[in-house]
Design a protein around this motif. Structure first.
Motif, PDB file in Angstrom:
ATOM      1  N   ASP A   1       0.853  -1.184   0.000  1.00  0.00           N
ATOM      2  CA  ASP A   1       0.000   0.000   0.000  1.00  0.00           C
ATOM      3  C   ASP A   1       0.891   1.236   0.000  1.00  0.00           C
ATOM      4  O   ASP A   1       1.539   1.546   0.991  1.00  0.00           O
ATOM      5  CB  ASP A   1      -0.904  -0.013   1.238  1.00  0.00           C
ATOM      6  CG  ASP A   1      -1.998   1.049   1.168  1.00  0.00           C
ATOM      7  OD1 ASP A   1      -1.930   1.925   0.287  1.00  0.00           O
ATOM      8  OD2 ASP A   1      -2.919   1.001   2.008  1.00  0.00           O
TER       9      ASP A   1
ATOM     10  N   SER B   1      -4.471   4.804   2.609  1.00  0.00           N
ATOM     11  CA  SER B   1      -4.440   3.463   3.224  1.00  0.00           C
ATOM     12  C   SER B   1      -5.651   2.603   2.876  1.00  0.00           C
ATOM     13  O   SER B   1      -6.019   1.705   3.643  1.00  0.00           O
ATOM     14  CB  SER B   1      -4.330   3.577   4.764  1.00  0.00           C
ATOM     15  OG  SER B   1      -3.297   4.452   5.139  1.00  0.00           O
TER      16      SER B   1
ATOM     17  N   THR C   1      -4.906  -1.080   2.635  1.00  0.00           N
ATOM     18  CA  THR C   1      -4.709  -1.676   3.963  1.00  0.00           C
ATOM     19  C   THR C   1      -6.049  -2.024   4.602  1.00  0.00           C
ATOM     20  O   THR C   1      -6.277  -3.152   5.037  1.00  0.00           O
ATOM     21  CB  THR C   1      -3.922  -0.703   4.867  1.00  0.00           C
ATOM     22  OG1 THR C   1      -2.644  -0.436   4.275  1.00  0.00           O
ATOM     23  CG2 THR C   1      -3.712  -1.287   6.250  1.00  0.00           C
TER      24      THR C   1
ATOM     25  N   PRO D   1      -5.872   0.868   9.551  1.00  0.00           N
ATOM     26  CA  PRO D   1      -4.669   1.711   9.474  1.00  0.00           C
ATOM     27  C   PRO D   1      -4.342   2.422  10.789  1.00  0.00           C
ATOM     28  O   PRO D   1      -3.174   2.743  11.054  1.00  0.00           O
ATOM     29  CB  PRO D   1      -5.018   2.730   8.374  1.00  0.00           C
ATOM     30  CG  PRO D   1      -6.064   2.054   7.558  1.00  0.00           C
ATOM     31  CD  PRO D   1      -6.859   1.230   8.524  1.00  0.00           C
TER      32      PRO D   1
ATOM     33  N   VAL E   1      -1.878   0.460  12.703  1.00  0.00           N
ATOM     34  CA  VAL E   1      -0.596   0.178  12.044  1.00  0.00           C
ATOM     35  C   VAL E   1       0.483   1.090  12.642  1.00  0.00           C
ATOM     36  O   VAL E   1       0.400   2.311  12.554  1.00  0.00           O
ATOM     37  CB  VAL E   1      -0.702   0.410  10.518  1.00  0.00           C
ATOM     38  CG1 VAL E   1       0.684   0.339   9.875  1.00  0.00           C
ATOM     39  CG2 VAL E   1      -1.628  -0.607   9.888  1.00  0.00           C
TER      40      VAL E   1
ATOM     41  N   SER F   1       4.974   1.026   8.839  1.00  0.00           N
ATOM     42  CA  SER F   1       4.415   0.897   7.493  1.00  0.00           C
ATOM     43  C   SER F   1       5.491   1.093   6.432  1.00  0.00           C
ATOM     44  O   SER F   1       6.685   1.192   6.742  1.00  0.00           O
ATOM     45  CB  SER F   1       3.312   1.945   7.296  1.00  0.00           C
ATOM     46  OG  SER F   1       3.888   3.241   7.232  1.00  0.00           O
TER      47      SER F   1
ATOM     48  N   THR G   1      -2.457 -11.778   5.403  1.00  0.00           N
ATOM     49  CA  THR G   1      -3.884 -11.488   5.251  1.00  0.00           C
ATOM     50  C   THR G   1      -4.682 -12.784   5.376  1.00  0.00           C
ATOM     51  O   THR G   1      -4.124 -13.875   5.445  1.00  0.00           O
ATOM     52  CB  THR G   1      -4.184 -10.826   3.893  1.00  0.00           C
ATOM     53  OG1 THR G   1      -4.029 -11.793   2.848  1.00  0.00           O
ATOM     54  CG2 THR G   1      -3.247  -9.644   3.648  1.00  0.00           C
TER      55      THR G   1
ATOM     56  N   LEU H   1       0.766  -8.410   3.122  1.00  0.00           N
ATOM     57  CA  LEU H   1       0.579  -6.959   2.969  1.00  0.00           C
ATOM     58  C   LEU H   1       1.691  -6.197   3.658  1.00  0.00           C
ATOM     59  O   LEU H   1       2.099  -6.535   4.772  1.00  0.00           O
ATOM     60  CB  LEU H   1      -0.761  -6.550   3.586  1.00  0.00           C
ATOM     61  CG  LEU H   1      -1.019  -5.032   3.746  1.00  0.00           C
ATOM     62  CD1 LEU H   1      -1.333  -4.408   2.379  1.00  0.00           C
ATOM     63  CD2 LEU H   1      -2.159  -4.779   4.728  1.00  0.00           C
TER      64      LEU H   1
ATOM     65  N   PRO I   1       1.612  -2.509   4.906  1.00  0.00           N
ATOM     66  CA  PRO I   1       0.557  -1.492   5.032  1.00  0.00           C
ATOM     67  C   PRO I   1       1.060  -0.070   4.858  1.00  0.00           C
ATOM     68  O   PRO I   1       2.270   0.186   4.765  1.00  0.00           O
ATOM     69  CB  PRO I   1       0.057  -1.719   6.461  1.00  0.00           C
ATOM     70  CG  PRO I   1       1.273  -2.191   7.197  1.00  0.00           C
ATOM     71  CD  PRO I   1       2.049  -3.030   6.211  1.00  0.00           C
TER      72      PRO I   1
ATOM     73  N   HIS J   1       0.050   4.167   6.279  1.00  0.00           N
ATOM     74  CA  HIS J   1      -0.774   5.045   7.103  1.00  0.00           C
ATOM     75  C   HIS J   1      -0.519   6.485   6.695  1.00  0.00           C
ATOM     76  O   HIS J   1       0.281   6.762   5.796  1.00  0.00           O
ATOM     77  CB  HIS J   1      -0.581   4.817   8.612  1.00  0.00           C
ATOM     78  CG  HIS J   1       0.826   4.947   9.108  1.00  0.00           C
ATOM     79  ND1 HIS J   1       1.599   6.079   8.918  1.00  0.00           N
ATOM     80  CD2 HIS J   1       1.602   4.083   9.812  1.00  0.00           C
ATOM     81  CE1 HIS J   1       2.779   5.915   9.482  1.00  0.00           C
ATOM     82  NE2 HIS J   1       2.812   4.710  10.024  1.00  0.00           N
TER      83      HIS J   1
END
Length: 267
Positions: free
Chosen positions: A38, A43, A46, A53, A56, A59, A77, A84, A86, A88
């Motif tokens: 991402d 986000s 995510t 997010p 998180v 990231s 996931t 993933l 992620p 933010h």
């Protein structure tokens, strides 16, 4: 050998994140180990796979700016074979913080190089802009998929994006290719949608995927459940469309032995 694919279009609302999430999930379901990155401060990718997010702590931002090892922040996931990295909201600041960094356009490539060999595919969901983070994503990628909404205004910015891709190809990443232009949010009942499809195919010919992503209620509601379309409703048209897209990409890259007549699933 891993393949890195960016999903990019500076225009918002064209199905970019939906494509990234569900293409990654489809490749994973087809038994290819896949990493979704991402790279959008919003986000949405995510949250779209069920990760909040707000929870998180580390990231892609920390990987780029603070040299955090991406292997330490990968999240599994609910979709088998799909991981993933992620994002933010802090990623908004990355554009400014990278300005004075040496080789600033290559920061994401350094991150991905540390982890990509663990995966068959790395899918990057880019932000709806042509800023430095998106340029980083294109520089780190082997190819780019351009989602295009089947509406008139969606065509207006396509030339600008393709020009940016050419600049990245000539100055930063000579190996970058256009994986394909993907027509999204298609409604066969609308004359305008059919005209857009014809025009895009006329101008870009072989660059356009055979697969078209139809408008689909289940596809639209899946993110609100934090699920990919395959987890939400595997029998829906949206699920079949994205599985067909994944199979077309595998066919295009010589990663499947399926015959052409078996390339598409039936809806």
């Amino acid at each position: 050998m891993s393949k890195v694919i960016a999903i990019a279009n500076q225009k918002g609302g064209v199905g970019k994140t939906t494509t990234a999430i569900n293409l990654a999930a489809s490749l994973a379901v087809l038994e290819h180990k896949t990493l979704l990155i991402d790279a959008d401060p919003q986000s949405n990718a995510t949250s779209g796979v069920g990760i909040d997010p707000k929870h998180v702590k580390t990231s892609i931002y920390e990987c780029i700016i603070d040299d955090v090892n991406p292997k330490d922040i990968v999240i599994e996931t609910e979709t088998p074979n799909m991981d993933l990295i992620p994002a933010h909201i802090d990623l908004v600041g990355a554009e400014i913080e990278m300005i004075n960094m040496p080789n600033r356009e290559h920061m994401m490539r350094k991150v991905i190089d540390k982890i990509k060999e663990q995966y068959d595919f790395v899918i990057i969901d880019c932000s709806p802009s042509l800023g430095l983070v998106t340029v980083n994503a294109l520089t780190a990628s082997d190819s780019v998929i351009v989602p295009v909404q089947c509406e008139y205004f969606a065509l207006e910015g396509l030339g600008k994006l393709l020009n940016t891709i050419k600049i990245v190809q000539s100055r930063l990443n000579r190996q970058l290719e256009i994986e394909g232009i993907l027509l999204t949010m298609y409604d066969a009942r609308l004359r305008l949608a059919n005209q857009v499809v014809e025009e895009v195919k006329m101008h870009f010919q072989d660059l356009v995927f055979d697969t078209v992503i139809y408008r689909n209620i289940k596809l639209g509601e899946a993110p609100s459940f934090g699920e990919t379309i395959i987890m939400h409703d595997a029998q829906s048209r949206g699920s079949v469309n994205h599985l067909n897209l994944a199979r077309e990409i595998l066919q295009k890259n010589g990663m499947t032995k399926m015959k052409s007549k078996d390339k598409k699933l039936k809806i």
